[in-house]
Scaffold this motif. Sequence first.
Motif, mmCIF file in Angstrom:
data_model
loop_
_atom_site.group_PDB
_atom_site.id
_atom_site.type_symbol
_atom_site.label_atom_id
_atom_site.label_comp_id
_atom_site.label_asym_id
_atom_site.label_seq_id
_atom_site.Cartn_x
_atom_site.Cartn_y
_atom_site.Cartn_z
ATOM 1 N N GLU A 197 0.814 0.784 -11.250
ATOM 2 C CA GLU A 197 -0.125 2.126 -11.453
ATOM 3 C C GLU A 197 0.919 3.252 -11.650
ATOM 4 O OE1 GLU A 197 -3.804 1.730 -11.270
ATOM 5 O OE2 GLU A 197 -4.340 0.001 -10.982
ATOM 6 N N ARG A 198 1.233 3.863 -13.129
ATOM 7 C CA ARG A 198 1.861 4.665 -13.194
ATOM 8 C C ARG A 198 1.230 6.030 -11.882
ATOM 9 N NH1 ARG A 198 4.515 7.806 -16.469
ATOM 10 N NH2 ARG A 198 4.785 5.193 -17.914
ATOM 11 N N ASN A 199 -0.531 6.137 -11.790
ATOM 12 C CA ASN A 199 -0.858 6.791 -11.987
ATOM 13 C C ASN A 199 -0.876 7.124 -9.411
ATOM 14 O OD1 ASN A 199 -3.175 4.829 -10.758
ATOM 15 N ND2 ASN A 199 -4.569 5.970 -10.535
ATOM 16 N N MET A 200 0.034 6.008 -9.369
ATOM 17 C CA MET A 200 0.097 5.734 -8.260
ATOM 18 C C MET A 200 1.523 6.495 -7.692
ATOM 19 S SD MET A 200 -2.353 4.965 -6.350
ATOM 20 C CE MET A 200 -1.341 4.680 -5.154
ATOM 21 N N SER A 207 0.901 -1.583 0.152
ATOM 22 C CA SER A 207 0.108 0.179 -0.277
ATOM 23 C C SER A 207 0.768 1.481 0.648
ATOM 24 C CB SER A 207 -1.219 0.481 1.191
ATOM 25 O OG SER A 207 -0.633 0.469 2.381
ATOM 26 N N PRO A 208 0.261 2.599 -0.735
ATOM 27 C CA PRO A 208 0.896 3.555 -0.297
ATOM 28 C C PRO A 208 1.979 3.978 0.800
ATOM 29 C CG PRO A 208 -0.813 3.959 -1.717
ATOM 30 C CD PRO A 208 -0.298 2.530 -1.227
ATOM 31 N N ASN A 209 0.578 4.025 1.747
ATOM 32 C CA ASN A 209 1.413 4.277 3.310
ATOM 33 C C ASN A 209 1.987 3.236 3.808
ATOM 34 O OD1 ASN A 209 -0.510 6.153 3.448
ATOM 35 N ND2 ASN A 209 -2.650 5.155 3.974
ATOM 36 N N VAL A 210 2.465 2.159 3.721
ATOM 37 C CA VAL A 210 3.589 0.975 3.757
ATOM 38 C C VAL A 210 4.566 1.680 2.657
ATOM 39 C CG1 VAL A 210 4.294 -1.340 4.820
ATOM 40 C CG2 VAL A 210 1.716 -0.484 4.505
#
Length: 69
Positions: free
Chosen positions: A61-64, A41-44
């Motif tokens: 994914e590119r948008n992340m 996950s982005p937070n981890v």
Amino acid sequence: MLPIIEVEDLNIKELEPYTCRSEVQLLRYNESDPGIFMAESPNVIRRALDAGYQPISFLMERNMIYRVL
């Protein structure tokens, strides 16, 4: 920053850690070192980076990209 590779073929060698190894294999990947792990996950990912962990790759994914980095 690492180069961005757009995945168009799931058989490229850069995807091997994601497709060909179990979590146990990843933890033993660098025997004398603590091994590697996957953060999902982005937070981890952000917490791991803030704690000083050095990534070997990202698969997202590119948008992340800019949400994490």
